[in-house]
Scaffold this active site. Structure first.
Site, short mmCIF file in Angstrom:
data_model
loop_
_atom_site.label_atom_id
_atom_site.label_comp_id
_atom_site.label_asym_id
_atom_site.label_seq_id
_atom_site.Cartn_x
_atom_site.Cartn_y
_atom_site.Cartn_z
N ASN A 175 -15.77 -100.49 -34.77
CA ASN A 175 -15.35 -101.80 -35.29
C ASN A 175 -16.38 -102.32 -36.28
OD1 ASN A 175 -13.48 -104.09 -34.97
ND2 ASN A 175 -15.21 -105.18 -34.04
N GLU A 231 -20.40 -102.73 -35.68
CA GLU A 231 -21.25 -103.07 -36.82
C GLU A 231 -22.49 -102.19 -36.94
OE1 GLU A 231 -22.04 -107.26 -36.48
OE2 GLU A 231 -19.94 -107.81 -36.65
C1 XIL Z 1 -18.84 -113.85 -31.79
C2 XIL Z 1 -18.23 -114.82 -30.80
O1 XIL Z 1 -17.04 -115.32 -31.33
C3 XIL Z 1 -19.19 -115.94 -30.50
O2 XIL Z 1 -18.67 -116.78 -29.48
C4 XIL Z 1 -20.52 -115.34 -30.03
O3 XIL Z 1 -21.45 -116.37 -29.86
C5 XIL Z 1 -21.05 -114.35 -31.07
O4 XIL Z 1 -20.06 -113.37 -31.32
N1 XIL Z 1 -18.13 -110.13 -35.17
C6 XIL Z 1 -17.90 -109.62 -33.93
C7 XIL Z 1 -17.63 -110.54 -32.80
O5 XIL Z 1 -17.77 -108.42 -33.76
O6 XIL Z 1 -18.00 -109.99 -31.58
C8 XIL Z 1 -18.33 -111.87 -33.02
O7 XIL Z 1 -17.97 -112.75 -31.98
C9 XIL Z 1 -17.95 -112.43 -34.36
C10 XIL Z 1 -18.38 -111.50 -35.47
#
Ligand code: XIL
Length: 475
Positions: A308, A257
């Protein structure tokens, strides 16, 4: 289907020549039958997984006038001699039409139907074509508010039976793996690696470089650190974690991101980040991302390295910004191997199928892989966490559409959901009022989304599936 009734004229004459000259017979029953459109073979019209059926057809020109065999839908394989083999796993009952056409005169043809008998309990990893990994994010004991799912037999059985890839959902993020300066904690991710190895699953990590989900000590450090101190810290982190898992990682979502939601699509606008500009590691533009890929590749040259992101699944400026960056990296030999499309969806209709296929194929045309990395489809839920029947139906269609797009798009090599059971989804925590986002419910029962995925895979797997374990284990 056309009737074979007694109309006269050129069409009727053509059909009678077909019936006289293109013949088919059942191999094992020893009887023969004209292969005729709209008629089933007697007594052998059902085939189980991996069973073979011989079809025979003769064209008027004999051996020099071959028969062209086709299947509709294209499930299983048929040889040039008419030997049809059902797929190794059959998820749902399905009627397949075997068609024989005279190569010298393709209009002269005949068809016969055969019904495939479902194998019990076909799983996603069994049903998928060999070219596609089926993945899920997974959790060990890293979250204090969730009891260790690896001690839940339904969790482990579903994960290992259904999937051949897993991603550490949180165990390799900074707060877990690097909880204090100079302190690394590999224990939860080690458990997940051991689980993946024990079940012939590929292991994938996320993420070593992200603006959010960082430990407090790192956020505080960044407020006063110099860029060179930040660079040293990021290099140490990437190289320490990657060295620990060297040779065991299939892929990393290395940088997460980094592109701005307001990107114009001209060049690559980046979001503010402690690694980019607050204070950053001292490199301008996409330099910090490039540097992360270079450090990572030197630490584990065999791991596939992905960029990603979310919001890049459909055509638009954010995708263009990512595309510009990775095209530049590829052209200059930066070690990047793929782009991850997160795919956290609701029922709004985003992304379009055509847009997603086009994006994946543009990434693929650069020589990179595309993975669907974090798919879920959140639904409005009641106070008990239950979605409506209509919502679940729409959700199934969305899973089917995205998986189908991935199967159609050259270069889409993995399809992964963010966890797999509604029991451990991040959605209810991060999107209050929403939930039920995954293919299995909170009791690990398959939902309509699961059935839709199996059916989609089945039709897309013309020549076998991904069931062959890679580590000598059987299913
Ligand atoms: C999220 C997890 O699912 C949660 O458990 C954590 O608290 C925060 O991160 N985009 C991403 C992931 O790239 O790593 C995120 O995962 C969800 C959004």
């Amino acid at each position: 289907m056309q009737s074979s009734g007694g109309r006269r004229g050129s069409r009727a004459r053509g059909r009678s020549r077909l019936r006289a000259n293109v013949r088919a017979e059942t191999g094992n029953a020893g009887c023969s039958e004209t292969l005729q459109r709209g008629r089933d073979f007697p007594s052998t019209s059902a085939l189980a997984a991996s069973e073979t059926q011989q079809f025979v057809a003769a064209a008027p020109g004999g051996a020099s006038d071959p028969i062209i065999w086709t299947l509709s839908p294209p499930v299983g394989t048929i040889s040039s001699e008419g030997l049809y083999t059902a797929p190794a796993f059959i998820a749902l009952a399905l009627t397949v039409t075997v068609n024989a056409a005279d190569a010298a005169n393709p209009a002269r043809q005949a068809g016969a139907s055969i019904t495939l008998v479902p194998s019990p309990n076909t799983t996603l990893r069994q049903a998928a074509p060999r070219s596609l990994l089926m993945g899920a994010a997974a959790t060990a004991d890293e979250l204090p508010w969730i009891p260790d799912p690896l001690y839940d037999p339904s969790y482990t059985a579903t994960l290992s039976e259904q999937y051949n890839m897993l991603t550490a959902e949180n165990a390799l993020k900074w707060p877990i793996v690097h909880p204090a300066p100079g302190t690394y904690n590999f224990e939860p991710a080690d458990q997940l690696v051991a689980f993946a190895n024990a079940h012939a699953m590929k292991f994938r990590g996320t993420t070593l470089c992200w603006e959010i989900d960082n430990p407090d000590w790192l956020t505080e450090f960044a407020t006063t650190a110099t860029p060179s101190a930040m660079a040293a810290l990021l290099q140490d982190h990437i190289q320490t974690v990657m060295a620990h898992y060297r040779g065991q990682m299939y892929a990393w979502d290395l940088v997460n991101e980094a592109v701005s939601d307001q990107a114009t699509g001209i060049g690559t606008d980046l979001r503010d980040s402690l690694w980019y500009n607050s204070p950053g590691i001292g490199l301008s533009g996409t330099g910090y991302i490039e540097q992360a890929f270079r450090w990572a590749h030197s630490a584990d040259p065999d791991a596939l390295l992905f960029y990603n992101d979310y919001g890049i699944e459909d055509e638009g400026p954010k995708f263009e910004a990512v595309y510009n960056m990775v095209r530049d990296f590829v052209s200059r030999g930066v070690p990047i191997h793929g782009v991850g499309f997160q795919m956290h969806l609701d029922t709004s209709g985003y992304p379009t199928t055509a847009g997603l296929i086009r994006n994946i194929e543009r990434i693929s045309a650069l020589g990179l892989q595309a993975h669907i990395t974090e798919m879920d489809v959140r639904l409005p839920v009641d106070s008990n966490g239950n979605a409506s029947a209509a919502g679940l139906n729409t959700q199934a269609q969305i899973y089917q559409r995205i998986l189908s797009a991935c199967l159609q798009a050259a270069g889409c090599t993995a399809f992964q959901t963010w966890e797999f059971s509604d029991k451990y989804s991040w959605i209810p925590v991060y999107f209050p009022g929403f939930g039920a986002a995954l293919p299995f419910d909170g009791a690990y029962r398959p939902k309509s989304a699961f059935n839709a995925m199996i059916a989609t895979l089945q039709v897309a797997a013309p020549s076998g599936n991904a069931a062959t374990p890679t580590a000598g284990l059987s299913y």
